[in-house]
Design an enzyme around this catalytic site. Structure first.
Site, PDB file in Angstrom:
ATOM      1  NE  ARG A   1      -1.124   2.438   2.939  1.00 34.06           N
ATOM      2  CZ  ARG A   1      -0.530   3.526   3.425  1.00 34.06           C
ATOM      3  NH1 ARG A   1      -0.403   4.607   2.698  1.00 34.06           N
ATOM      4  NH2 ARG A   1      -0.024   3.529   4.644  1.00 34.06           N
ATOM      5  CG  ASP A   2       3.221   4.336   3.020  1.00 34.31           C
ATOM      6  OD1 ASP A   2       3.461   5.161   2.132  1.00 34.31           O
ATOM      7  OD2 ASP A   2       3.241   4.630   4.226  1.00 34.31           O
TER       8      ASP A   2
ATOM      9  CG  HIS B   1       3.908   4.694   9.225  1.00 33.58           C
ATOM     10  ND1 HIS B   1       3.317   3.672   8.509  1.00 33.58           N
ATOM     11  CD2 HIS B   1       4.112   5.688   8.324  1.00 33.58           C
ATOM     12  CE1 HIS B   1       3.174   4.034   7.245  1.00 33.58           C
ATOM     13  NE2 HIS B   1       3.656   5.260   7.104  1.00 33.58           N
TER      14      HIS B   1
ATOM     15  CB  CYS C   1       2.346  10.231   1.243  1.00 31.10           C
ATOM     16  SG  CYS C   1       0.684  10.890   1.059  1.00 31.10           S
TER      17      CYS C   1
ATOM     18  CG  ASN D   1       6.702   3.334   5.069  1.00 31.95           C
ATOM     19  OD1 ASN D   1       6.101   3.430   4.009  1.00 31.95           O
ATOM     20  ND2 ASN D   1       6.193   3.703   6.211  1.00 31.95           N
TER      21      ASN D   1
HETATM   22  P1  HMG Z   1     -13.297  13.728  -2.528  1.00 33.69           P
HETATM   23  O1  HMG Z   1     -12.997  14.032  -3.962  1.00 33.69           O
HETATM   24  O2  HMG Z   1     -13.499  14.866  -1.592  1.00 33.69           O
HETATM   25  O3  HMG Z   1     -14.493  12.673  -2.377  1.00 33.69           O
HETATM   26  O4  HMG Z   1     -12.125  12.809  -2.008  1.00 33.69           O
HETATM   27  P2  HMG Z   1     -16.031  12.742  -2.681  1.00 33.69           P
HETATM   28  O5  HMG Z   1     -16.720  12.124  -1.533  1.00 33.69           O
HETATM   29  O6  HMG Z   1     -16.422  14.123  -3.118  1.00 33.69           O
HETATM   30  O7  HMG Z   1     -16.148  11.760  -3.937  1.00 33.69           O
HETATM   31  C1  HMG Z   1     -15.543  12.071  -5.170  1.00 33.69           C
HETATM   32  C2  HMG Z   1     -15.465  10.801  -6.008  1.00 33.69           C
HETATM   33  O8  HMG Z   1     -14.618   9.841  -5.350  1.00 33.69           O
HETATM   34  C3  HMG Z   1     -16.819  10.116  -6.187  1.00 33.69           C
HETATM   35  O9  HMG Z   1     -16.771   9.460  -7.437  1.00 33.69           O
HETATM   36  C4  HMG Z   1     -16.816   9.070  -5.110  1.00 33.69           C
HETATM   37  O10 HMG Z   1     -17.657   7.980  -5.376  1.00 33.69           O
HETATM   38  C5  HMG Z   1     -15.366   8.634  -5.111  1.00 33.69           C
HETATM   39  P3  HMG Z   1     -17.396  10.137  -8.767  1.00 33.69           P
HETATM   40  O11 HMG Z   1     -18.853  10.335  -8.447  1.00 33.69           O
HETATM   41  O12 HMG Z   1     -16.656  11.428  -8.959  1.00 33.69           O
HETATM   42  O13 HMG Z   1     -17.101   9.125  -9.846  1.00 33.69           O
HETATM   43  N1  HMG Z   1     -14.937   8.050  -3.854  1.00 33.69           N
HETATM   44  C6  HMG Z   1     -14.329   6.849  -3.748  1.00 33.69           C
HETATM   45  N2  HMG Z   1     -13.960   5.949  -4.670  1.00 33.69           N
HETATM   46  C7  HMG Z   1     -13.358   4.816  -4.213  1.00 33.69           C
HETATM   47  N3  HMG Z   1     -13.097   4.580  -2.924  1.00 33.69           N
HETATM   48  C8  HMG Z   1     -13.473   5.470  -1.971  1.00 33.69           C
HETATM   49  C9  HMG Z   1     -14.104   6.662  -2.382  1.00 33.69           C
HETATM   50  N4  HMG Z   1     -14.577   7.737  -1.721  1.00 33.69           N
HETATM   51  C10 HMG Z   1     -15.091   8.571  -2.621  1.00 33.69           C
HETATM   52  N5  HMG Z   1     -13.217   5.207  -0.706  1.00 33.69           N
HETATM   53  C11 HMG Z   1     -11.279  11.081  -0.593  1.00 33.69           C
HETATM   54  C12 HMG Z   1     -12.081  12.363  -0.671  1.00 33.69           C
HETATM   55  C13 HMG Z   1     -11.008  10.783   0.853  1.00 33.69           C
HETATM   56  C14 HMG Z   1     -12.079   9.931  -1.221  1.00 33.69           C
HETATM   57  C15 HMG Z   1      -9.963  11.281  -1.379  1.00 33.69           C
HETATM   58  O14 HMG Z   1      -9.346  12.427  -0.918  1.00 33.69           O
HETATM   59  C16 HMG Z   1      -9.017  10.129  -1.260  1.00 33.69           C
HETATM   60  O15 HMG Z   1      -9.296   9.033  -1.753  1.00 33.69           O
HETATM   61  N6  HMG Z   1      -7.852  10.363  -0.644  1.00 33.69           N
HETATM   62  C17 HMG Z   1      -6.893   9.309  -0.400  1.00 33.69           C
HETATM   63  C18 HMG Z   1      -5.501   9.874  -0.488  1.00 33.69           C
HETATM   64  C19 HMG Z   1      -4.518   8.787  -0.217  1.00 33.69           C
HETATM   65  O16 HMG Z   1      -4.785   7.609  -0.374  1.00 33.69           O
HETATM   66  N7  HMG Z   1      -3.293   9.206   0.206  1.00 33.69           N
HETATM   67  C20 HMG Z   1      -2.244   8.289   0.509  1.00 33.69           C
HETATM   68  C21 HMG Z   1      -2.499   7.449   1.716  1.00 33.69           C
HETATM   69  S1  HMG Z   1      -2.259   8.312   3.265  1.00 33.69           S
HETATM   70  C22 HMG Z   1      -0.590   8.096   3.581  1.00 33.69           C
HETATM   71  O17 HMG Z   1       0.142   7.662   2.732  1.00 33.69           O
HETATM   72  C23 HMG Z   1      -0.070   8.376   4.963  1.00 33.69           C
HETATM   73  C24 HMG Z   1       0.166   7.105   5.787  1.00 33.69           C
HETATM   74  O18 HMG Z   1       1.070   6.220   5.130  1.00 33.69           O
HETATM   75  C25 HMG Z   1       0.768   7.474   7.154  1.00 33.69           C
HETATM   76  C26 HMG Z   1       1.940   8.448   7.021  1.00 33.69           C
HETATM   77  O19 HMG Z   1       2.982   8.062   6.482  1.00 33.69           O
HETATM   78  O20 HMG Z   1       1.735   9.585   7.412  1.00 33.69           O
HETATM   79  C27 HMG Z   1      -1.145   6.346   6.026  1.00 33.69           C
HETATM   80 MG    MG Z   2       3.240   6.392   5.216  1.00 34.36          MG
END
Ligand code: HMG
Ligand code: MG
Length: 291
Positions: free
Chosen positions: A19-20, A212, A245, A254
């Site tokens: 994932r990450d 993490h 990210c 990581n």
């Molecule tokens: P948004 O655009 O505000 O969402 O995104 P929305 O609710 O307005 O929906 C927009 C569209 O997204 C819609 O589809 C929804 O159905 C769809 P459309 O009608 O346009 O075709 N949608 C989804 N589709 C699939 N799965 C879902 C989902 N939710 C809505 N779950 C949202 C808000 C949270 C969805 C978006 O910002 C997002 O997906 N962000 C994820 C970002 C991400 O994955 N970042 C990396 C991971 S975090 C990280 O790496 C840190 C970590 O490792 C720890 C660290 O190191 O700090 C964990």
């Molecule tokens: Mg991370």
């Protein structure tokens, strides 16, 4: 039965590479290769693997095959496959696909929260309410990442007390492991100690805490060492040191799980991992990295 899963573990390594790691790879990694990676990681003895993210494919195209990956990934009684989920939609899909743990994520920085999930920190907590209910109903454990626990790529240094109070709020919402996350990988041991100590004090032994560390600044292993000294026994790693990210510009992957496993085994702390098998997966993951 996977041949190499050992029973004894003094420390738990959580593999977040599928994932990450892969969420940030520019090179296309096929679904078949992801499934092969997860199987090889499991066969090396890793008992907890974050397999994919049920996030929007528009936001993170690398995770668009989440459903096929979660449904197709190897299952084993000693193995827990986790899914990163940002909202109810993601949680429902992850559970339907057979996720065995849900990983939610918020941030100690408002700017990062907005850039990464298009919401405020409080809005992210509100999104967790139905996820926690779903996890509870399905009998699944939860982990909650607190991103930007040390630094934010947009706001700079983060106050450890903000991280501690966010951890306390999360734990009031339900049972979950708290993952103190150095998103941009620039923490130093003294700063890692400050934030982990603040979280430990705020939670007062009520929940498990995991660390993490991304490794941009090259201090991740030193940060692991001081976290261990504070009593942390769960550490995230990414095989090959893959990733970062997409919404944290400049952040490296990581800490490499291989490095984590060698470090602990070298200290006589059992990881349950077969180093030879892990070394082979490490080579495979590193061959996927862009130069
Ligand atoms: P948004 O655009 O505000 O969402 O995104 P929305 O609710 O307005 O929906 C927009 C569209 O997204 C819609 O589809 C929804 O159905 C769809 P459309 O009608 O346009 O075709 N949608 C989804 N589709 C699939 N799965 C879902 C989902 N939710 C809505 N779950 C949202 C808000 C949270 C969805 C978006 O910002 C997002 O997906 N962000 C994820 C970002 C991400 O994955 N970042 C990396 C991971 S975090 C990280 O790496 C840190 C970590 O490792 C720890 C660290 O190191 O700090 C964990
Ligand atoms: Mg991370």
């Amino acid at each position: 039965m996977l041949p190499s899963i050992k029973l004894r573990r003094d420390v738990t390594l959580v593999e977040v590479g599928p994932r990450d790691g892969l969420q940030n790879e520019k090179r296309h990694v096929s679904t078949a290769d992801k499934l092969d990676l997860i199987e090889k990681l499991a066969r090396s003895g890793l008992a907890r693997i974050e397999a994919t993210a049920f996030v929007s494919p528009k936001w993170v195209p690398q995770m668009a095959d989440h459903d096929v990956v979660m449904r197709g990934a190897i299952r084993h009684p000693g193995l827990r496959l986790s899914a990163l989920v940002p909202n109810e939609k993601g949680a429902l899909a992850a559970i339907a696909a057979g996720a065995q743990e849900l990983a939610i994520f918020t941030s100690a920085s408002e700017t990062f929260s907005a850039k990464n999930t298009n919401c405020t920190i409080d809005e992210s907590l509100a999104r967790f309410v139905p996820i926690i209910e779903l996890a509870h109903a399905a009998g699944l454990p939860l982990r909650a990442y607190i991103s930007c626990a040390c630094d934010c790529p947009y706001e700079g240094a983060i106050d450890p007390t903000a991280v501690a109070s966010l951890a306390a709020k999360l734990c009031q919402m339900g049972d979950m492991e708290i993952v103190v996350s150095d998103t941009i990988g620039m923490a130093t041991p003294d700063r890692a100690v400050r934030v982990i100590a603040a979280v430990l004090e705020a939670l007062a032994g009520t929940t498990q805490i995991a660390a993490h560390f991304h490794d941009t600044g090259g201090k991740a292993i030193e940060n692991v060492a001081v976290a261990w000294d504070l009593g942390i026994r769960i550490f995230d790693g990414s095989i090959g040191g893959l990733g970062g990210c997409p919404y944290a510009p400049g952040a490296a992957g990581n800490i490499n799980t291989m490095k984590l496993a060698e470090y602990f085994e070298g200290r006589g702390i059992s990881t349950g991992v077969n180093l030879e098998a892990l070394c082979e997966v490490n080579a495979m993951a590193q061959s996927w990295q862009r130069p």
